[in-house]
Design a protein around this motif. Structure first.
Motif, PDB file in Angstrom:
ATOM      1  N   GLU A 209       4.963   2.051   4.474  1.00  0.00           N
ATOM      2  CA  GLU A 209       3.653   2.293   3.891  1.00  0.00           C
ATOM      3  C   GLU A 209       3.566   1.552   2.570  1.00  0.00           C
ATOM      4  O   GLU A 209       4.557   1.002   2.065  1.00  0.00           O
ATOM      5  N   GLY A 210       2.298   1.581   2.021  1.00  0.00           N
ATOM      6  CA  GLY A 210       2.074   0.849   0.783  1.00  0.00           C
ATOM      7  C   GLY A 210       2.988   1.279  -0.333  1.00  0.00           C
ATOM      8  O   GLY A 210       3.441   0.465  -1.144  1.00  0.00           O
ATOM      9  N   ALA A 215       5.788  -3.870  -6.108  1.00  0.00           N
ATOM     10  CA  ALA A 215       4.707  -4.700  -6.666  1.00  0.00           C
ATOM     11  C   ALA A 215       5.139  -6.153  -6.629  1.00  0.00           C
ATOM     12  O   ALA A 215       6.233  -6.507  -7.093  1.00  0.00           O
ATOM     13  N   GLY A 216       4.261  -6.974  -6.048  1.00  0.00           N
ATOM     14  CA  GLY A 216       4.586  -8.411  -5.926  1.00  0.00           C
ATOM     15  C   GLY A 216       5.634  -8.665  -4.899  1.00  0.00           C
ATOM     16  O   GLY A 216       6.220  -9.764  -4.866  1.00  0.00           O
TER      17      GLY A 216
END
Length: 221
Positions: A209-210, A215-216
């Motif tokens: 999942e997100g 990040a990146g």
């Protein structure tokens, strides 16, 4: 005074005319006595002494029952041949007189031993075998520390109840012995995973999942 010396012979003497008063003192000698002329009535009490008795003349039938006492028996004269079978009982034996040399081979049986008579000093080295030990006799206090080796443990005899807590380490585990069934639910944490050990085949579909993406962390190829 008219008779010549030695003029009277047995012919002139009447039968029975020579009475005791006519005999001179000491006149009767052994040759004057007929065979077996002396009977018990002629012997004075106490007149027969040991010197008058011929060797071996006294036989058992001459003895009054019970007259032979210890004082009449010569020292060390009573041998095995004089004793009746079973005539020697414990009353005749001195305390401590029965030594090991007097005991016959195999004479001592279990009923002859007092309770707890046999101690460690009486046992020969290596004399106690498995067949002598009663079931359940050996307790932990009887064992020398470290004496139980693998050869003493029966195959498959060690169960969960025999293991101390935390007693099994990686040293005891065979390589590959911990299968998925051996792992408890939620047992594997991130610290247990090797770097880059999780590949795509290990991820379930739709499991990322997100919030799992750094990040990146996504670049377009």
């Amino acid at each position: 005074g008219h008779l010549l010396p030695d003029s009277i012979s047995s012919v002139q003497l009447q039968d029975g005319s020579v009475t005791s008063g006519k005999l001179g003192e000491g006149a009767v000698h052994s040759e004057h006595l007929t065979t077996e002329a002396i009977t018990g009535e002629h012997l004075a009490d106490g007149s027969v002494e040991s010197r008058h008795i011929t060797p071996c003349a006294i036989q058992p039938e001459h003895l009054t029952p019970g007259i032979i006492g210890g004082e009449h028996i010569q020292s060390l004269s009573v041998g095995v041949g004089h004793l009746q079978p079973d005539s020697v009982s414990s009353a005749q034996l001195q305390d401590g007189s029965v030594t090991s040399g007097k005991l016959g081979e195999g004479a001592v049986h279990s009923e002859h031993l007092t309770t707890e008579a046999v101690t460690g000093e009486h046992l020969a080295d290596d004399s106690v075998e498995g067949r002598h030990i009663a079931p359940g006799t050996v307790q932990p206090e009887h064992l020398t520390p470290g004496v139980i080796g693998g050869e003493h443990i029966q195959s498959l005899s060690v169960g969960l109840s025999h293991l101390l807590p935390d007693s099994v380490s990686s040293v005891q585990l065979q390589d590959g012995s911990v299968t998925s069934g051996k792992l408890g639910e939620g047992a594997v944490g991130s610290e247990h995973l090797a770097p880059e050990s999780i590949t795509g085949e290990h991820l379930a579909e739709g499991s990322v999942e997100g919030r799992h993406i750094a990040a990146g962390g996504i670049t377009l190829q």
